[in-house]
Design an enzyme around this catalytic site. Sequence first.
Site, short mmCIF file in Angstrom:
data_model
loop_
_atom_site.label_atom_id
_atom_site.label_comp_id
_atom_site.label_asym_id
_atom_site.label_seq_id
_atom_site.Cartn_x
_atom_site.Cartn_y
_atom_site.Cartn_z
N HIS A 120 0.90 -1.23 0.03
CA HIS A 120 0.07 0.16 -0.19
C HIS A 120 0.68 1.35 0.00
O HIS A 120 0.68 1.98 1.03
CB HIS A 120 -1.07 -0.05 1.20
CG HIS A 120 -1.94 -0.93 1.22
ND1 HIS A 120 -2.01 -2.07 1.80
CD2 HIS A 120 -3.09 -0.92 0.49
CE1 HIS A 120 -3.01 -3.01 1.57
NE2 HIS A 120 -4.13 -2.29 0.89
N HIS A 160 -6.38 7.24 -2.12
CA HIS A 160 -7.32 6.35 -1.31
C HIS A 160 -6.54 5.50 -0.04
O HIS A 160 -7.28 4.99 0.59
CB HIS A 160 -8.00 5.33 -2.28
CG HIS A 160 -7.20 4.04 -2.86
ND1 HIS A 160 -6.14 4.43 -3.58
CD2 HIS A 160 -7.09 2.85 -2.38
CE1 HIS A 160 -5.52 3.13 -3.91
NE2 HIS A 160 -6.22 2.38 -3.32
N ASP A 272 -8.62 -0.40 -7.38
CA ASP A 272 -7.96 -1.06 -6.29
C ASP A 272 -7.24 -2.22 -6.33
O ASP A 272 -6.32 -2.56 -5.91
CB ASP A 272 -8.89 -0.81 -5.01
CG ASP A 272 -8.27 -0.91 -3.48
OD1 ASP A 272 -6.85 -0.56 -3.71
OD2 ASP A 272 -8.76 -1.21 -2.61
#
Length: 294
Positions: A120, A160, A272
Site C-alpha cells: 500500500h 485512497h 484498487d
Amino acid sequence: MDTSLDELQSLLTSKLTQAREELRITNELVLDQVTRVPEEEVVSLASESRSRPSEKYPGFDRFDYNIRSQMAAAGYDSIRVVLDCFHELGFVSTFRVDPHHLAHFVLTVRQGYRDVVPYHNWAHALATLHFFYLLTKNCRLEQLFSDLEIFVTIVSCLCHDIDHKGTNNAFEINTETTLGALYSSKGSVMEMHHLTRTVAILHSPGCNLFSGLSEKDFNEALRVLQNNILATDLVRHFKIIGELKNVARDGYNRSRTRHHFLVLSLIMTSCDLSDQTKDWNSTIEVVERLYMEF
C-alpha cells in the site's frame, strides 16, 4: 426535573470532551503530518507544458500497460505522469484547477505514502489511478457520470490509501491503536484515516484542487470523495453486492443518485484490485508484497 437536567448536562459535557479529544488526535495524526514540499519544485512543475502520457510512454492508454513494471525503469517520472493524466483528461481546464495547486497537491500526496510499506505505497496509488485513467479513456464513463464525479474519482484513486501503515482495520481495532480509538465507532478505520488525510491536504495552503468550484459543486466533490474512499473497504463492497446485482439486471439509471454511488463504488474496488489484470509475473509480485505486508 433537576436530576434530568443534571444527566443532560453530564451527557453534553461528555460529548464535548469526546469531540475535543477527537479533534486533538486528528490534528496530531493528520494536520501535523502535512509536510511542506519545495516551492521551487512546485513552480517548475507548474510552469512546464504538458503532453499525453502515451507520447512519452507508448501503450500507456492500453489495458495491458503495466505501470508497476514501468516505474522500475530508469527515468520514469511518476509525478509528471500523474500531472499529464489530469491535463489530458481535461480536468485542469474544465474545473479551473490552478496548475500550482495541482503540482503542490500531487507532490504532497506522494510524500504522504510510506515507501517502507511493501504494497500500500505510492506504486499502488499510481496503479489505481492508471486503471481509472484507462476506464475514462476507453469506456465512455461520461455517459454514466458527471464530469465532476469523474474528476473527483481520479483524485480518490490517487489518495485512497495515503499514509497506509501496512495494517488492516481489525488490527487497528483489536490492538486499540489511536486510529482504532478514533474511528472504530464509524467503521472503516483505515479508510477514514485516508479520507481525513486527503481532506487535510486539500485544505492546506496551495493544495486545494477544488478552489475553482462553486459552493454547491465543492460540497458535492467532498461527498463523492468520501463515498469513493470509504468504498475501498471490502466490507462495504460485500454489503452492496445485492444492489449491484439489481443494477446489472435492471439497468443503470443515470437519474438515480444511488446508482451513481453504487457503480462508482464498484469502480473504486475494481481500480484498487486492478493489479490482478496484469501479466502473471506482476501479479505474483503483488501477491508476495501483500504477504510481506500482512
